[in-house]
Design an enzyme around this catalytic site. Structure first.
Site, PDB file in Angstrom:
ATOM      1  N   HIS A  93       1.974  11.355   0.665  1.00  0.00           N
ATOM      2  CA  HIS A  93       2.713  10.962   1.859  1.00  0.00           C
ATOM      3  C   HIS A  93       4.189  11.372   1.869  1.00  0.00           C
ATOM      4  O   HIS A  93       4.657  11.954   2.849  1.00  0.00           O
ATOM      5  CB  HIS A  93       2.590   9.447   2.049  1.00  0.00           C
TER       6      HIS A  93
ATOM      7  N   HIS B 299       0.856  -1.189   0.000  1.00  0.00           N
ATOM      8  CA  HIS B 299       0.000   0.000   0.000  1.00  0.00           C
ATOM      9  C   HIS B 299       0.890   1.236   0.000  1.00  0.00           C
ATOM     10  O   HIS B 299       0.867   2.020  -0.924  1.00  0.00           O
ATOM     11  CB  HIS B 299      -0.951  -0.012   1.197  1.00  0.00           C
TER      12      HIS B 299
ATOM     13  N   GLU C 239       0.698   7.823  -3.720  1.00  0.00           N
ATOM     14  CA  GLU C 239       1.424   7.577  -2.484  1.00  0.00           C
ATOM     15  C   GLU C 239       2.583   8.553  -2.296  1.00  0.00           C
ATOM     16  O   GLU C 239       2.827   9.030  -1.182  1.00  0.00           O
ATOM     17  CB  GLU C 239       1.920   6.127  -2.445  1.00  0.00           C
TER      18      GLU C 239
END
Length: 303
Positions: A171, A89, A167
């Site tokens: 992040h 993930h 991602e």
């Protein structure tokens, strides 16, 4: 004739395994200034950390997160899940109090479908419309990394690179050691993006969730359910910490695991200390399904 045949064979091998138009460019940050500084874990420092490139100052509670999906929706295009493995993930930078920031640098926003598209403070996150992050990896000659990501970092219903872009943008831009300044002097555009992807895959390999569970007798099944304590204890016995387990379907269908850490040094190369989850599990205590995958949704992968 033999020398000509041998030369032809060498030529074929080189063409198959080498990309002559690129070379592997360095992606690592510059941490020369970190040598000799006090070494402390993120969120545990007793003195102020003065160099955010040497220590994870922003985003110091680091989560390695994995999915258990049973299909991709793009099987017809060859986008398949890794057989005998959970999939990646991401690598999330929560703050020390378990809050989190997101899309921290819109100048490095490569997500074509940002989620959320509006931040809590009202800032709009514009969809990215430029070249795919896949091309960033190719520009650095990292076809080995690209092959690994296409095997283990799998999107649902959309190309893998869209997920990778999400991602990084959401992040990694909130992790201090991936700031552009950490790659100076001599920064190459998108260097930190590729370095982030290298880091994500490296930390993912610390946690072979499928094998840890299987070794404890917990395997995907369409006929047998498990308890939360069975799954938790199996993972705790190998990591020394309680991970977060995520379930949907009123807490009955297992599909996520998060491993929590403090990091000593940089997120790229530092030491990850496993911690108990700060987030309660969303799974029920009993009757948890860990479903088998659709057979045509998997592919054999190398480790």
């Amino acid at each position: 004739m033999f020398p000509i045949g041998l030369a032809a064979l060498v030529s074929v091998v080189q063409a198959k395994f080498h990309h002559p138009w690129t070379q592997n460019l360095p992606t690592y940050p510059n941490i020369e200034a970190c040598v000799g500084l006090p070494v402390q874990y993120s969120c545990e420092n007793t003195t102020v950390l003065t160099d955010s490139c040497c220590n994870v100052v922003q985003g110091g509670l680091v989560l390695q997160t994995q999915y258990w999906d049973t299909y991709t929706g793009l099987e017809s295009q060859g986008q398949l899940l890794p057989q005998g493995s959970w999939s990646i993930h991401g690598l999330w930078p929560d703050n020390c109090d378990s809050s989190f920031d997101q899309y921290c640098d819109l100048s490095r926003q490569y997500d074509p479908n940002p989620s959320p598209s509006i931040l809590p403070d009202g800032t709009v996150v514009p969809p990215y419309q430029g070249p795919s992050v896949r091309t960033f990896i190719q520009d650095f000659g990292r076809y080995d990394l690209l092959k690994y990501m296409d095997a283990y970092w799998i999107n649902l219903g959309a190309p893998n690179e869209d997920f990778w872009a999400h991602e990084f943008s959401k992040h990694a831009t909130c992790t201090s050691t991936f700031d552009v300044a950490c790659y100076e002097p001599g920064y190459q555009e998108h260097q930190e993006v590729v370095n982030f992807y290298e880091t994500v895959t490296k930390v993912f390999q610390m946690y072979p969730t499928y094998n840890m569970l299987a070794a404890a007798g917990i395997v995907p099944s369409n006929t047998t359910t498990y308890t939360l304590s069975q799954i938790t204890n199996a993972l705790y016995s190998q990591t020394g910490a309680v991970p977060y387990l995520g379930c949907y379907g009123h807490g009955t269908i297992l599909d996520e695991v998060w491993y929590f850490h403090h990091v000593l040094g940089t997120e790229q190369y530092g030491h990850f200390k496993t911690l108990n989850s700060t987030t309660p599990s969303s799974c029920a205590e009993t009757g948890i399904w860990y479903y088998e995958r659709t057979a045509t949704s998997e592919q054999v992968v190398s480790y």
